[in-house]
Design an enzyme around this catalytic site. Structure first.
Site, short mmCIF file in Angstrom:
data_model
loop_
_atom_site.label_atom_id
_atom_site.label_comp_id
_atom_site.label_asym_id
_atom_site.label_seq_id
_atom_site.Cartn_x
_atom_site.Cartn_y
_atom_site.Cartn_z
CE LYS A 113 -69.50 136.02 118.61
NZ LYS A 113 -68.72 135.99 117.63
N GLY A 155 -66.56 121.67 109.30
CA GLY A 155 -65.66 122.68 109.65
C GLY A 155 -65.53 123.00 111.12
CB ILE A 199 -68.34 129.93 112.03
CG1 ILE A 199 -67.88 131.52 111.50
CG2 ILE A 199 -70.09 129.75 111.57
CD1 ILE A 199 -68.31 131.65 109.92
CD GLU A 242 -61.27 121.10 110.91
OE1 GLU A 242 -62.05 121.99 111.06
OE2 GLU A 242 -60.17 121.02 109.97
CB VAL A 280 -65.13 125.04 104.94
CG1 VAL A 280 -65.75 123.94 105.59
CG2 VAL A 280 -65.99 125.65 103.73
N GLY A 281 -64.40 128.56 106.22
CA GLY A 281 -63.68 129.66 105.94
C GLY A 281 -64.28 130.73 105.17
CG ASP A 335 -62.87 139.93 106.83
OD1 ASP A 335 -62.19 140.19 107.73
OD2 ASP A 335 -63.86 139.10 106.84
CG HIS A 368 -58.94 139.64 146.48
ND1 HIS A 368 -58.54 138.17 145.82
CD2 HIS A 368 -59.60 139.33 147.71
CE1 HIS A 368 -59.11 137.34 146.88
NE2 HIS A 368 -59.66 138.07 147.84
P1 FAD Z 1 -67.30 143.12 105.72
O1 FAD Z 1 -67.88 143.27 107.21
O2 FAD Z 1 -67.51 141.94 104.96
O3 FAD Z 1 -67.98 144.40 104.94
C1 FAD Z 1 -67.78 144.58 103.80
C2 FAD Z 1 -69.14 145.32 103.21
O4 FAD Z 1 -68.62 145.83 101.83
C3 FAD Z 1 -70.31 144.64 103.02
O5 FAD Z 1 -71.33 145.09 103.75
C4 FAD Z 1 -70.41 144.39 101.43
O6 FAD Z 1 -72.08 144.59 101.52
C5 FAD Z 1 -69.91 145.64 100.99
N1 FAD Z 1 -69.41 145.57 99.63
C6 FAD Z 1 -68.89 144.43 99.05
N2 FAD Z 1 -68.41 144.68 97.88
C7 FAD Z 1 -69.12 146.03 97.55
C8 FAD Z 1 -69.19 146.86 96.34
N3 FAD Z 1 -68.58 146.63 95.29
N4 FAD Z 1 -69.86 147.98 96.50
C9 FAD Z 1 -70.48 148.35 97.88
N5 FAD Z 1 -70.34 147.59 98.93
C10 FAD Z 1 -69.96 146.49 98.79
N6 FAD Z 1 -64.70 139.00 113.84
C11 FAD Z 1 -64.43 139.36 115.08
O7 FAD Z 1 -63.31 140.32 115.36
N7 FAD Z 1 -65.05 138.89 116.24
C12 FAD Z 1 -66.13 137.85 116.17
O8 FAD Z 1 -66.68 137.86 117.08
C13 FAD Z 1 -66.23 137.65 114.69
N8 FAD Z 1 -67.59 136.80 114.68
C14 FAD Z 1 -67.87 136.56 113.35
C15 FAD Z 1 -69.13 135.56 113.34
C16 FAD Z 1 -69.55 135.19 112.16
C17 FAD Z 1 -70.70 134.38 111.84
C18 FAD Z 1 -68.78 135.63 110.82
C19 FAD Z 1 -69.09 135.47 109.65
C20 FAD Z 1 -67.59 136.59 110.96
C21 FAD Z 1 -67.15 136.96 112.19
N9 FAD Z 1 -66.15 137.89 112.50
C22 FAD Z 1 -65.75 138.10 113.56
C23 FAD Z 1 -65.60 138.36 111.21
C24 FAD Z 1 -65.84 139.62 110.84
O9 FAD Z 1 -67.11 139.91 110.81
C25 FAD Z 1 -65.16 140.14 109.80
O10 FAD Z 1 -63.88 140.03 110.00
C26 FAD Z 1 -65.49 141.57 109.64
O11 FAD Z 1 -66.97 142.00 109.15
C27 FAD Z 1 -64.86 142.15 108.19
O12 FAD Z 1 -64.80 143.49 107.96
P2 FAD Z 1 -64.77 144.09 106.57
O13 FAD Z 1 -65.20 145.54 106.87
O14 FAD Z 1 -63.37 143.87 106.17
O15 FAD Z 1 -65.74 143.31 105.69
P1 NAI Z 2 -62.07 129.01 110.04
O1 NAI Z 2 -61.10 129.13 109.15
O2 NAI Z 2 -61.98 129.51 111.39
O3 NAI Z 2 -62.53 127.28 110.17
C1 NAI Z 2 -62.76 126.76 108.79
C2 NAI Z 2 -62.49 125.35 109.40
O4 NAI Z 2 -63.00 124.30 108.31
C3 NAI Z 2 -61.04 124.81 109.45
O5 NAI Z 2 -60.82 124.14 110.69
C4 NAI Z 2 -60.66 123.88 108.32
O6 NAI Z 2 -59.90 123.10 108.45
C5 NAI Z 2 -62.02 123.40 108.12
N1 NAI Z 2 -62.57 122.85 106.68
C6 NAI Z 2 -61.97 123.49 105.39
N2 NAI Z 2 -62.50 122.77 104.37
C7 NAI Z 2 -63.00 121.82 104.99
C8 NAI Z 2 -63.73 120.38 104.41
N3 NAI Z 2 -63.60 120.35 103.12
N4 NAI Z 2 -64.25 119.60 105.11
C9 NAI Z 2 -64.01 119.88 106.55
N5 NAI Z 2 -63.34 120.86 107.07
C10 NAI Z 2 -62.82 121.75 106.24
O7 NAI Z 2 -63.53 129.61 109.27
P2 NAI Z 2 -65.07 129.77 109.48
O8 NAI Z 2 -65.30 128.85 110.90
O9 NAI Z 2 -65.80 129.57 108.32
O10 NAI Z 2 -64.79 131.32 110.01
C11 NAI Z 2 -64.33 132.16 109.03
C12 NAI Z 2 -63.58 133.45 109.82
O11 NAI Z 2 -64.60 134.01 110.23
C13 NAI Z 2 -62.74 133.06 110.69
O12 NAI Z 2 -61.54 132.48 110.24
C14 NAI Z 2 -62.69 134.34 111.51
O13 NAI Z 2 -61.61 134.85 110.87
C15 NAI Z 2 -63.78 134.84 111.26
N6 NAI Z 2 -64.78 134.63 112.49
C16 NAI Z 2 -64.29 135.18 113.73
C17 NAI Z 2 -65.00 134.79 114.64
C18 NAI Z 2 -64.29 135.29 116.17
O14 NAI Z 2 -63.58 135.92 116.06
N7 NAI Z 2 -64.93 134.98 117.29
C19 NAI Z 2 -66.24 134.17 114.83
C20 NAI Z 2 -66.44 133.66 113.47
C21 NAI Z 2 -65.96 133.87 112.60
#
Ligand code: FAD
Ligand code: NAI
Length: 474
Positions: free
Chosen positions: A60, A189, A193, A212, A279-280, A321, A453
């Site tokens: 962000k 994908g 992201i 995609e 891709v997830g 997650d 407004h």
């Molecule tokens: P995580 O944040 O993954 O944290 C898990 C932690 O556990 C990590 O720090 C890891 O090091 C630690 N861990 C793992 N295994 C062990 C172990 N065995 N011992 C000790 N520590 C361990 N979500 C939104 O809602 N809004 C967004 O705008 C958004 N943007 C995103 C952008 C990107 C690029 C990405 C990749 C994700 C985004 N997400 C967003 C998704 C969001 O980041 C995740 O849903 C969230 O971080 C999940 O939280 P969590 O606590 O389950 O796991």
């Molecule tokens: P995503 O699930 O949002 O999108 C993955 C895309 O990749 C899908 O459209 C899928 O059809 C495509 N795909 C899968 N395999 C493929 C292949 N072999 N070739 C081409 N396309 C393929 O996953 P993304 O973008 O990696 O993000 C992961 C997760 O992180 C999201 O699902 C979301 O939960 C979280 N996230 C949330 C954000 C937010 O809340 N604003 C921002 C970024 C991530």
């Protein structure tokens, strides 16, 4: 003798750190284990997980900087502001992002102190059980816990034959720290992201091609929103998004990456300077000692839980997650609160029907509840109220009238079933819809509430009025 706690949380992401803080607030003795230092220059573990270090927050920050650059280049002129010789210092932008991350991650350390959460740096895994306590190994030292909350999060899914080095071929980690905007960026994908980070680098000058696999664009969103987003991203902003793509092979030379793929029944190639694979994500369940204690996983490799995040093992919970449901930080946080409260004997719960989604592109996309296609599939009768931002005075004043608000309400009861927003500030506007739906409001309830407004929230108000065909300004 090993240390004993009421609660041990494994993982300090949004699910884990929030669970730990709430447990501390409720007077439980609590420890949180975290293994990753992320980008800490001294190698000390950093709190906040993916969200703070490699996800929500850094993405962000970059979206904001790149959006300002884009506005300065394209939109300032309509306000009479000239911005000649505009330059982008990508290193400064990335530094700003890193500073925000440092500030927030250290803020959580402060919160841990405030709420008496013991931080245990290291890798946590189940090693056994006594009569009343679970035994967790943290880098060779055993701690004991009455309750364990597994919050180990997720990591980027990679594709066979596409080696991610996070320099040239990147997942979210590398894609958040390019040293300059690549000239040609490939993205595999078109999910959240792909669209968010594709937008960042596009605004900074990259020629972006998104490949995609699915035939539908943004299949999870309401199709009216997906259609509008497609139009804006591809026609106005010039993102090159290709659907129904089958990736065949990726090769890397010193100079570039070549992606061979099939689309529209022909073989094609894409040459790019950087490639993002988005891709997830996959749950982190492989190194927590699940097999040692027979912690059950579901068919997708996630920890199997019920609606209260209880696993198959007594007093073992899992949030975020690593379990079913959308991979969203706020969903994990709500689960963390619920679990801590239930451990303390309270009645915490999560309403999974009203978890908002936001995609922070420009325009932003946000929704809560059902899409129109879901209502059709489920045979639910509904009424629609839709208002374009072009009919909203504030949007006009801001010079940003893209998009609309769409409300779906039950045809018989008028209860709001879904709200979909594409437009400026959709991320903030959706909060009102979430509150309305949480309290079971009807479109009439919201239509009768006074909205300030001129504000963008009036578009939501008008859309509620439009459900009963009595919008006043459209
Ligand atoms: P995580 O944040 O993954 O944290 C898990 C932690 O556990 C990590 O720090 C890891 O090091 C630690 N861990 C793992 N295994 C062990 C172990 N065995 N011992 C000790 N520590 C361990 N979500 C939104 O809602 N809004 C967004 O705008 C958004 N943007 C995103 C952008 C990107 C690029 C990405 C990749 C994700 C985004 N997400 C967003 C998704 C969001 O980041 C995740 O849903 C969230 O971080 C999940 O939280 P969590 O606590 O389950 O796991
Ligand atoms: P995503 O699930 O949002 O999108 C993955 C895309 O990749 C899908 O459209 C899928 O059809 C495509 N795909 C899968 N395999 C493929 C292949 N072999 N070739 C081409 N396309 C393929 O996953 P993304 O973008 O990696 O993000 C992961 C997760 O992180 C999201 O699902 C979301 O939960 C979280 N996230 C949330 C954000 C937010 O809340 N604003 C921002 C970024 C991530």
């Amino acid at each position: 003798m090993s240390k004993k706690f009421d609660v041990v949380v494994i993982g300090a992401g949004p699910g884990g750190y929030v669970a730990a803080i709430r447990a501390g607030q409720l007077g439980l003795t609590v420890a949180c284990i975290e293994s990753q230092a992320y980008a800490d220059p001294k190698g000390a573990v950093r709190l906040g997980g993916t969200c703070l270090n490699e996800g929500c927050i850094p993405s962000k920050a970059l979206l904001q900087s790149s959006e300002l650059f884009d506005q300065a280049g394209h939109s300032f002129v309509m306000h009479g502001i000239s911005s000649e010789n505009l330059k982008m210092d990508v290193a400064a932008m990335v530094r700003r992002k890193d500073n925000i991350v440092t500030q927030l991650t250290s803020g959580i350390r402060g919160l841990f102190k405030k709420y008496k959460v013991t931080l245990l740096p290291g890798h946590g895994k189940f090693v056994g059980r006594t009569e009343d306590f679970w035994q967790i190994d943290v880098d060779g030292e055993t701690v004991e816990a009455k309750h364990v909350i597994v919050a180990t999060g997720s990591k980027a899914r990679h594709l066979d034959g596409i080696p991610v080095d996070n320099k040239i071929i990147c997942d979210n980690i590398g894609a958040l720290g390019f040293d300059k905007a690549p000239k040609r960026l490939g993205v595999i994908g078109a999910g959240v992201i792909g669209l968010e980070l594709g937008s960042v680098w596009k605004r900074l000058g990259a020629e972006v091609t998104v490949l995609e696999a699915l035939p539908d664009f943004l299949a999870a969103a309401d199709q009216a929103v997906a259609k509008e987003a497609w139009k804006v991203f591809t026609q106005k902003q010039g993102l090159n998004i290709l659907l129904s793509v089958n990736i065949k092979k990726v090769t890397q030379s010193k100079k570039s990456v070549i992606v061979e793929y099939e689309a529209e029944d022909e073989s094609r190639t894409l040459e790019c300077d950087r490639l993002i694979v988005s891709v997830g994500r996959i749950p982190n369940t492989d190194k927590v000692g699940a097999e040692v204690v027979d912690l059950k996983l579901d068919d997708k490799g996630r920890i199997d839980v019920n609606e209260y995040c209880e696993t198959n093992l007594p007093n073992v919970w899992a949030v975020g997650d690593v379990i079913r449901g959308p991979m969203l930080a706020h969903k994990g946080m709500e689960e963390g609160v619920m679990v801590a409260e239930r451990i303390a004997g309270q009645a915490g719960h999560v309403n999974y029907d009203v978890i908002p989604w936001v995609i922070y592109t420009h325009p932003e996309i946000a929704w809560v509840g059902k899409t129109e296609q879901q209502l059709k599939n489920e045979g639910i009768e509904y009424r629609v109220g839709q208002i374009p931002f072009a009919a909203n005075g504030r949007a006009l004043g801001q010079g940003d009238t893209t998009g609309f608000v769409k409300v779906l309400a039950d045809a018989k009861t008028d209860r709001i079933l879904g709200v979909h927003v594409i437009g400026n500030n959709a991320s903030e506007l959706i909060a009102e819809a979430v509150v309305a739906m949480e309290f079971g409001a009807s479109s009439e309830d919201i239509a009768r509430i006074c909205h300030a407004h001129p504000t963008l929230s009036e578009a939501l108000h008008e859309a509620m009025l439009a459900v009963s065909k009595r919008s006043l300004h459209f």
